[in-house]
Each structure stands twice: as structure tokens, then as C-alpha cells.
Design a protein around this motif. Structure first.
Motif, PDB file in Angstrom:
ATOM      1  N   ASP A   1       2.495  -4.473   3.552  1.00  0.00           N
ATOM      2  CA  ASP A   1       3.353  -3.380   4.011  1.00  0.00           C
ATOM      3  C   ASP A   1       2.856  -2.062   3.420  1.00  0.00           C
ATOM      4  OD1 ASP A   1       4.980  -4.993   5.493  1.00  0.00           O
ATOM      5  OD2 ASP A   1       6.802  -4.673   4.314  1.00  0.00           O
ATOM      6  N   VAL A   2       3.216  -0.970   4.118  1.00  0.00           N
ATOM      7  CA  VAL A   2       2.900   0.385   3.642  1.00  0.00           C
ATOM      8  C   VAL A   2       4.214   1.082   3.327  1.00  0.00           C
ATOM      9  CG1 VAL A   2       1.870   2.612   4.237  1.00  0.00           C
ATOM     10  CG2 VAL A   2       0.763   0.492   4.972  1.00  0.00           C
ATOM     11  N   ILE A   3       4.274   1.792   2.204  1.00  0.00           N
ATOM     12  CA  ILE A   3       5.513   2.441   1.811  1.00  0.00           C
ATOM     13  C   ILE A   3       5.273   3.908   1.439  1.00  0.00           C
ATOM     14  CG2 ILE A   3       5.280   1.744  -0.614  1.00  0.00           C
ATOM     15  CD1 ILE A   3       8.340   1.439  -0.708  1.00  0.00           C
ATOM     16  N   GLN A   4       6.241   4.714   1.813  1.00  0.00           N
ATOM     17  CA  GLN A   4       6.274   6.119   1.391  1.00  0.00           C
ATOM     18  C   GLN A   4       7.633   6.395   0.766  1.00  0.00           C
ATOM     19  OE1 GLN A   4       5.109   9.151   4.332  1.00  0.00           O
ATOM     20  NE2 GLN A   4       6.746  10.451   3.567  1.00  0.00           N
ATOM     21  N   LEU A   5       7.664   6.877  -0.452  1.00  0.00           N
ATOM     22  CA  LEU A   5       8.912   7.155  -1.149  1.00  0.00           C
ATOM     23  C   LEU A   5       9.352   8.595  -0.883  1.00  0.00           C
ATOM     24  CD1 LEU A   5       8.201   5.483  -4.608  1.00  0.00           C
ATOM     25  CD2 LEU A   5       9.320   4.493  -2.614  1.00  0.00           C
TER      26      LEU A   5
ATOM     27  N   GLN B   1      -0.436  12.131   4.466  1.00  0.00           N
ATOM     28  CA  GLN B   1      -1.780  11.587   4.268  1.00  0.00           C
ATOM     29  C   GLN B   1      -1.855  10.158   4.805  1.00  0.00           C
ATOM     30  OE1 GLN B   1      -3.302  12.051   0.232  1.00  0.00           O
ATOM     31  NE2 GLN B   1      -1.944  13.808  -0.118  1.00  0.00           N
ATOM     32  N   LEU B   2      -3.082   9.649   4.932  1.00  0.00           N
ATOM     33  CA  LEU B   2      -3.275   8.267   5.354  1.00  0.00           C
ATOM     34  C   LEU B   2      -2.962   7.320   4.199  1.00  0.00           C
ATOM     35  CD1 LEU B   2      -6.629   8.637   7.336  1.00  0.00           C
ATOM     36  CD2 LEU B   2      -4.356   8.235   8.298  1.00  0.00           C
TER      37      LEU B   2
ATOM     38  N   TYR C   1       0.844  -1.196   0.000  1.00  0.00           N
ATOM     39  CA  TYR C   1       0.000   0.000   0.000  1.00  0.00           C
ATOM     40  C   TYR C   1       0.879   1.246   0.000  1.00  0.00           C
ATOM     41  CZ  TYR C   1      -3.558  -3.387   1.338  1.00  0.00           C
ATOM     42  OH  TYR C   1      -4.399  -4.467   1.375  1.00  0.00           O
ATOM     43  N   THR C   2       0.421   2.271  -0.679  1.00  0.00           N
ATOM     44  CA  THR C   2       1.181   3.526  -0.774  1.00  0.00           C
ATOM     45  C   THR C   2       0.670   4.545   0.233  1.00  0.00           C
ATOM     46  OG1 THR C   2      -0.311   4.306  -2.520  1.00  0.00           O
ATOM     47  CG2 THR C   2       1.698   3.170  -3.214  1.00  0.00           C
TER      48      THR C   2
END
Length: 370
Positions: A363-367, A304-305, A298-299
């Protein structure tokens, strides 16, 4: 009187010779050589002249879409078209006579956030691997799938199951198997360098050399890392085998008893259903998901959520941050500074990671860009 083409007669003769050869340690080398010759003849028989392996042909060249592709394979009139229609809402001609599906009929379902392409392939018949009933084109499409559903009539499953497996095996498809753990590297000189890392029950140096000689290979490094057979070595040397997970879908369970159904449930890789009545579709979908080995990431845009509605779906063997970036757009990788990851793959939430970090399902990822 039946007249065989010379190539087909040669294959029949090899089968007869193998059947008459007693199987023991003294004859294993001879059997391995016969199997190698048989594999070569079969490849020459199913490869069209002037071609490179059998194009799919008109009506079969369906473009790949989505995160995975599933092919429905089976004999005519076992319920493949009904299953596609009821799973994906796609009309595939259904009738009480055989061969109503003459081309590949595609459909798409969304399951657990993934977009999965379904292909209803025309019914195959015995001899499909040799081109009967457009079988070569059907099986060529099956080779491109991430998962194969072999749809069987629950009233006559075993006979059909063995025949279909034989047809797929003859076209280089290995079902529910892992590639042989054999190292194989051709060389320009130096002869055959044969190494084993565990005891072998069938292959020895002489057997390996005789099989390689059949392929005119006289310089190579061979390493057997598991107890391997002549068939395993031939598969590695041929180099065109595909290893695809498979689920056996036993259709028409509305025509059998509860006791028979209990027995079917114990058979490995099987899911009993009724395509017409839509019985047990939940179990089928869940098993399809398990066999596809997909991972959802998930991004999370900055500030933001996380977006839990549209995951980026990756195959389980390619779940590094680098793979994630390439799935979205290759330019992302050049701009990447690091990533923040939340989930089972990290010790801290969030954790700063690089492009080689391997992520896990959900997993959640933020670039973070440079």
C-alpha cells in the motif's frame, strides 16, 4: 557408576513413570499431572538461581537491528557459518572442525526493501536445554528471533532434526505452532470455573483441576475453545512459551542424488541448499520472506511520486495507520488529521482513512497533519 543431581534424577524418574503409564481415558488425568510436575522441574532446572530466566551472557547479547531477526540453529559443522558468509557477506570463522563459532556472529541482508538481521549461533549439542555447551545462552538468543532456521546436514537430517526440536521445546520454544486457544484467568476466589466450547478428547474438568492444583492454582476461569491437550494447558499456565516459525535448511545437497533431492522437496517447511556452492539461495530467501510475515508500506509526500525504494516494514499483525506512525515517530500520531491510502486495502484510490485503518502489503500512504 553414573551419579545424577537430585533435580535431574527427579526428571528422569518422571519420564520413566510416564513411559510405564498406559495411555487411555482412565489414566489421562494422571499423565496430565505428571506432565505438569515435569514442566515445573524443567523450568526450575534451566532457570539460573537468583535470575529471571537465563541472561544471554558475554558474546551473546547482540542488539536487535532492522525489521526482523533470523537465528541459525544447528549442530556443529553443518554449514551455518558458510551460509551466513555467503548470504550476508559477513565473515564467520569456517573450518573443517567443530565449534569454530563460539559467540553469536551477526549479519544483515536487505531483501524486498526490508533490513533483516541474521545471527549465526554457536553449534548446540544434545543437552543444550540443560546448559551443556553454553546451550542455554544459545537457545535464549533463539527465543528472541522472528524466524529460526534449523540448519541440518542433508546426509543425517532426521536424527539431528528431532534432537534440536527436543532441545528447543525443552526451553519453551514452539516451532511452527499457534498458541493454544485456551482462555486462562486467575481469580482471588470462586474456585475453578471450567468451560468448553467444543468436544474434548483428552481434557475434562478433573484433569484441568489436577494440573492447576500442581501449580497451586485453586481459583481461575478456564475456557477450552479447541480440542486441547494437557501439554497445551501447561504451556498456557507456564506463560513463558514463544511461538516461532521455523524453516529446516538441508545443507550439502551437492552430495546427494537428484532422486533424493526430489523427495526432500516434498517435506514441509524444508528448503534444500548448498551453502558452499550457493545453490538454491533464491528459494531460501523467498521462503524466509513468506515465514516472516512482513508488510511493506510505501510513503508518498504531498505533490510527489511514491518512494518505492525505502518502504516502512511492519509485522503483519500490526499494520494499522497508527502502527505506521509509531514506527516512524510517536509524535506523528498526535499530529495526524487523516491519511490517504492507495492499494489493496481500500475500495477507492486514494481513500481517506483514520488511524485504525489496516493496510496491506505494498500500500501507499500519505499523512495529512492537523
Amino acid at each position: 557408576m553414573v551419579v545424577f543431581k537430585s533435580s535431574k534424577w527427579s526428571i528422569v524418574a518422571k519420564y520413566i513413570k510416564m513411559a510405564r503409564t498406559q495411555k487411555n481415558k482412565a489414566t489421562s488425568n494422571h499423565l496430565g499431572l505428571l506432565k505438569a510436575r515435569l514442566a515445573k522441574m524443567r523450568r526450575e532446572l534451566i532457570t539460573p538461581k537468583g535470575g529471571s530466566g537465563g541472561g544471554t551472557g558475554e558474546g551473546f547479547d547482540v542488539a536487535k537491528t532492522g525489521d526482523a531477526r533470523i537465528g541459525f540453529v544447528g549442530f556443529p559443522s553443518v554449514g551455518k557459518s558458510t551460509l551466513l558468509s555467503n548470504l550476508a557477506g559477513v565473515y564467520s570463522e569456517v573450518a573443517a572442525y567443530e565449534f569454530t563459532t563460539l559467540t553469536t556472529v551477526p549479519g544483515v541482508i536487505r531483501y524486498k526493501g526490508a533490513k533483516i538481521q541474521l545471527l549465526d549461533l554457536p553449534g548446540i549439542i544434545e543437552g543444550a536445554k540443560d546448559g551443556k555447551g553454553r546451550g542455554r545462552q544459545v537457545i535464549a538468543v533463539a527465543r528472541t528471533c522472528n524466524l529460526i532456521l534449523i540448519v541440518l546436514d542433508v546426509l543425517k537430517p532426521l536424527g539431528h532434526k528431532k534432537l534440536i526440536e527436543h532441545e528447543l521445546e525443552g526451553f519453551g520454544i514452539r516451532l511452527n505452532k499457534q498458541p493454544p486457544n485456551i482462555g486462562f484467568k486467575k481469580k482471588d476466589k470462586g474456585g475453578i470455573n471450567f468451560t468448553v466450547t467444543c468436544p474434548q478428547s483428552e481434557l475434562d474438568g478433573d484433569a484441568v483441576k489436577s494440573i492447576l492444583a500442581e501449580y497451586k492454582i485453586h481459583n481461575a476461569d478456564i475456557t477450552l475453545r479447541s480440542d486441547s491437550t494437557a501439554d497445551d494447558l501447561i504451556d498456557v499456565v507456564e506463560g513463558n512459551r514463544v511461538y516461532i516459525p521455523c524453516i529446516y535448511v538441508l545443507n550439502k545437497i551437492d552430495q546427494i542424488s537428484i532422486e533424493e533431492l526430489d523427495i526432500i522437496y516434498k517435506v514441509p517447511h524444508c528448503v534444500p541448499i548448498s551453502a558452499h556452492s550457493r545453490w538454491n539461495f533464491d528459494d531460501l530467501l523467498e521462503k524466509m520472506w513468506d515465514y516472516l510475515h512482513l508488510v511493506r508500506i510505501y510513503t508518498k509526500p504531498k505533490g510527489q511520486l511514491p518512494d518505492y525504494t525505502s518502504p516502512v516494514v511492519l509485522p503483519t499483525e500490526h499494520t494499522a495507520v497508527e502502527d505506521f506512525c509509531l514506527k516512524i515517530h510517536k509524535s506523528l500520531l498526535k499530529e495526524l488529521k487523516y491519511a490517504l491510502v492507495w492499494g489493496a486495502s481500500v475500495k477507492h484510490n486514494p481513500q481517506k482513512v483514520g488511524k485504525d485503518h489496516v493496510m496491506e502489503d505494498e500500500d501507499v500512504i500519505q499523512l495529512v497533519k492537523k
